[in-house]
Write an enzyme that holds these catalytic residues in place. Structure first.
Site, PDB file in Angstrom:
ATOM      1  N   HIS A 175       0.877  -1.180   0.000  1.00 21.82           N
ATOM      2  CA  HIS A 175       0.000   0.000   0.000  1.00 21.82           C
ATOM      3  C   HIS A 175       0.909   1.223   0.000  1.00 21.82           C
ATOM      4  O   HIS A 175       1.958   1.222   0.665  1.00 21.82           O
ATOM      5  CB  HIS A 175      -0.861   0.063   1.278  1.00 21.82           C
ATOM      6  CG  HIS A 175      -2.120  -0.744   1.244  1.00 21.82           C
ATOM      7  ND1 HIS A 175      -2.589  -1.419   2.345  1.00 21.82           N
ATOM      8  CD2 HIS A 175      -3.029  -0.959   0.257  1.00 21.82           C
ATOM      9  CE1 HIS A 175      -3.727  -2.035   2.037  1.00 21.82           C
ATOM     10  NE2 HIS A 175      -4.012  -1.771   0.773  1.00 21.82           N
ATOM     11  N   CYS A 271      -2.680   3.367   8.849  1.00 23.11           N
ATOM     12  CA  CYS A 271      -3.756   2.472   8.361  1.00 23.11           C
ATOM     13  C   CYS A 271      -4.837   2.234   9.388  1.00 23.11           C
ATOM     14  O   CYS A 271      -5.937   1.833   9.025  1.00 23.11           O
ATOM     15  CB  CYS A 271      -3.302   1.117   7.869  1.00 23.11           C
ATOM     16  SG  CYS A 271      -1.670   0.663   7.825  1.00 23.11           S
TER      17      CYS A 271
HETATM   18  N1  ARG Z   1      -3.675  -7.072   6.674  1.00 20.18           N
HETATM   19  C1  ARG Z   1      -4.134  -5.888   6.017  1.00 20.18           C
HETATM   20  C2  ARG Z   1      -4.096  -6.092   4.515  1.00 20.18           C
HETATM   21  O1  ARG Z   1      -3.227  -6.768   4.047  1.00 20.18           O
HETATM   22  C3  ARG Z   1      -3.320  -4.704   6.425  1.00 20.18           C
HETATM   23  C4  ARG Z   1      -3.771  -3.408   5.816  1.00 20.18           C
HETATM   24  C5  ARG Z   1      -2.941  -2.262   6.236  1.00 20.18           C
HETATM   25  N2  ARG Z   1      -3.452  -1.068   5.698  1.00 20.18           N
HETATM   26  C6  ARG Z   1      -2.756  -0.112   5.048  1.00 20.18           C
HETATM   27  N3  ARG Z   1      -3.382   0.932   4.651  1.00 20.18           N
HETATM   28  N4  ARG Z   1      -1.484  -0.256   4.810  1.00 20.18           N
HETATM   29  O2  ARG Z   1      -4.914  -5.619   3.785  1.00 20.18           O
END
Ligand code: ARG
Length: 285
Positions: A175, A271
Site C-alpha cells: 500500500h 492504516c
Molecule cells: N492485513 C491488512 C491487509 O493486508 C493490512 C492493511 C494495512 N493497511 C494499510 N493501509 N497499509 O490488507
C-alpha cells in the site's frame, strides 16, 4: 476540527495471509497474548490521537473481518465526499458492506455530503493507496498490489483534484501508505526501494530535494512511514533514531506508540485511522 475514524480491534487477528507481513500460524501460537496486546496498543493510539486534539468517530467492529481495524482502507474521503473502496482480496471484500453502511449514515447525518461507489471491476483500497498531500493539493496514488492504476481517473473526476500515480514494486510495501507519506510542511517521507527508478524521478519532479526524507530499509521495515501527521506532530508505531532526528530538524515532533500487534498484519498508525475532515480547505464543507 480534525476528525478521525477508527475501528476497535475486538475481532482483530491474523487468520489469513494476503501480504508478506502476515503469518497466521505464528499468530495462532500466541493468539491470546496478541489479542490483549492489540487492545492495549489500540487504546493507547486512541489516547494519543485525542491528546493531539483529534475528535474520534468509531465504526462498530464486526466478527469475521479481522482487518476491518485498518480503517484507512475503507474509502478515500475528501472535501466531505467519500469514494468507497473495493478490495483486491475476497477476505477483505467482506468488509465492504459494513463500510458502506457507516459512510451512508454519515451522509444521512449531514457529516458527509456525498458518497460514491467505484466503477464495476475496479479495485482501490481507500486512503491506503490514495494519500492527500495538503501542501501540494494532490493525491499520491499507489497501484499494483492492491489498487488499479485506472482508479486514479475516477479519483480525479470525483474529487476534482490531481493525482500522481506510482507503481508499488516491492510486495512488502503493498500500500502507498507503507512507503510514502506527505507531511504538513511539504516534506515527504518515502522509501526509495519501493519504487522504480522512473517513479523516483516522478517523486523528484513534485518534491524538491530539501523536502525529501528518504528512509533506510531498516526504518521502512518498522513501518515508520505509516504515521499520522497532525500539524507538527508525527505519530508512529516506531520511529528509528535517524528518522526521528531528520523530522525534528524540520520542526516535527515525533510520538511513538507501540503498534507491534498490528505490524504483524502489515499495518501501523496511518492504516488504523481515516481522516474524515481531509480536504483542500482542511475541513468539511
Ligand atoms: N492485513 C491488512 C491487509 O493486508 C493490512 C492493511 C494495512 N493497511 C494499510 N493501509 N497499509 O490488507
Amino acid at each position: 476540527m480534525t476528525t478521525i475514524a477508527v475501528c476497535e480491534p475486538r475481532y482483530y487477528e491474523v487468520s489469513y495471509r494476503i501480504n508478506p507481513w502476515m503469518d497466521p500460524t505464528g499468530w495462532q501460537a500466541a493468539r491470546t497474548e496478541l489479542a490483549i496486546q492489540a487492545q492495549t496498543q489500540w487504546h493507547e493510539l486512541k489516547r494519543s490521537l485525542k491528546r493531539l486534539g483529534a475528535n474520534l468517530c468509531e465504526i462498530q467492529p464486526q466478527k469475521g473481518v479481522p482487518d476491518m481495524v485498518f480503517m484507512a482502507n475503507s474509502a478515500v474521503v475528501h472535501n466531505g465526499k467519500a469514494l468507497l473502496s473495493r478490495f483486491r482480496y475476497p477476505e477483505r471484500r467482506r468488509e465492504e458492506p459494513f463500510f458502506e453502511s457507516f459512510f451512508s449514515k454519515l451522509v444521512d447525518a449531514g457529516s458527509l455530503k456525498d458518497m460514491q461507489k467505484l466503477s464495476d471491476g475496479m479495485v482501490l483500497e481507500g486512503a491506503g493507496d490514495c494519500i492527500w498531500d495538503e501542501a501540494r493539493e494532490l493525491f499520491w496514488c499507489g497501484f499494483g498490489p492492491r489498487s488499479d492504476r485506472r482508479s486514479a481517473t475516477m479519483i480525479e473526476d470525483y474529487f476534482e483534484r490531481p493525482t500522481v500515480s506510482l507503481e508499488l514494486i516491492d510486495e512488502r510495501y503493498y500500500h502507498m501508505d507503507t512507503c510514502l507519506m506527505p507531511l504538513s510542511g511539504g516534506d515527504v517521507i518515502y522509501f526509495p526501494g519501493a519504487f522504480s527508478p522512473a517513479d523516483l524521478e516522478e517523486i523528484y519532479v513534485h518534491v524538491p530535494e530539501e523536502k525529501r526524507i528518504a528512509v533506510s530499509e531498516a526504518d521502512a521495515q518498522t513501518l515508520a512511514v505509516n504515521g499520522v501527521n497532525l500539524g507538527v506532530h508525527y505519530l508512529t508505531g516506531s520511529c528509528g533514531g535517524h528518522l526521528e532526528a531528520q523530522l525534528a530538524e524540520r520542526g516535527y515532533q515525533v510520538h511513538n506508540v507501540d503498534l507491534s500487534a498490528f505490524k504483524k498484519s502489515g499495518g501501523s498508525a496511518f492504516c488504523l485511522t481515516l481522516r474524515l475532515d481531509c480536504g483542500s480547505a482542511g475541513r468539511l464543507e
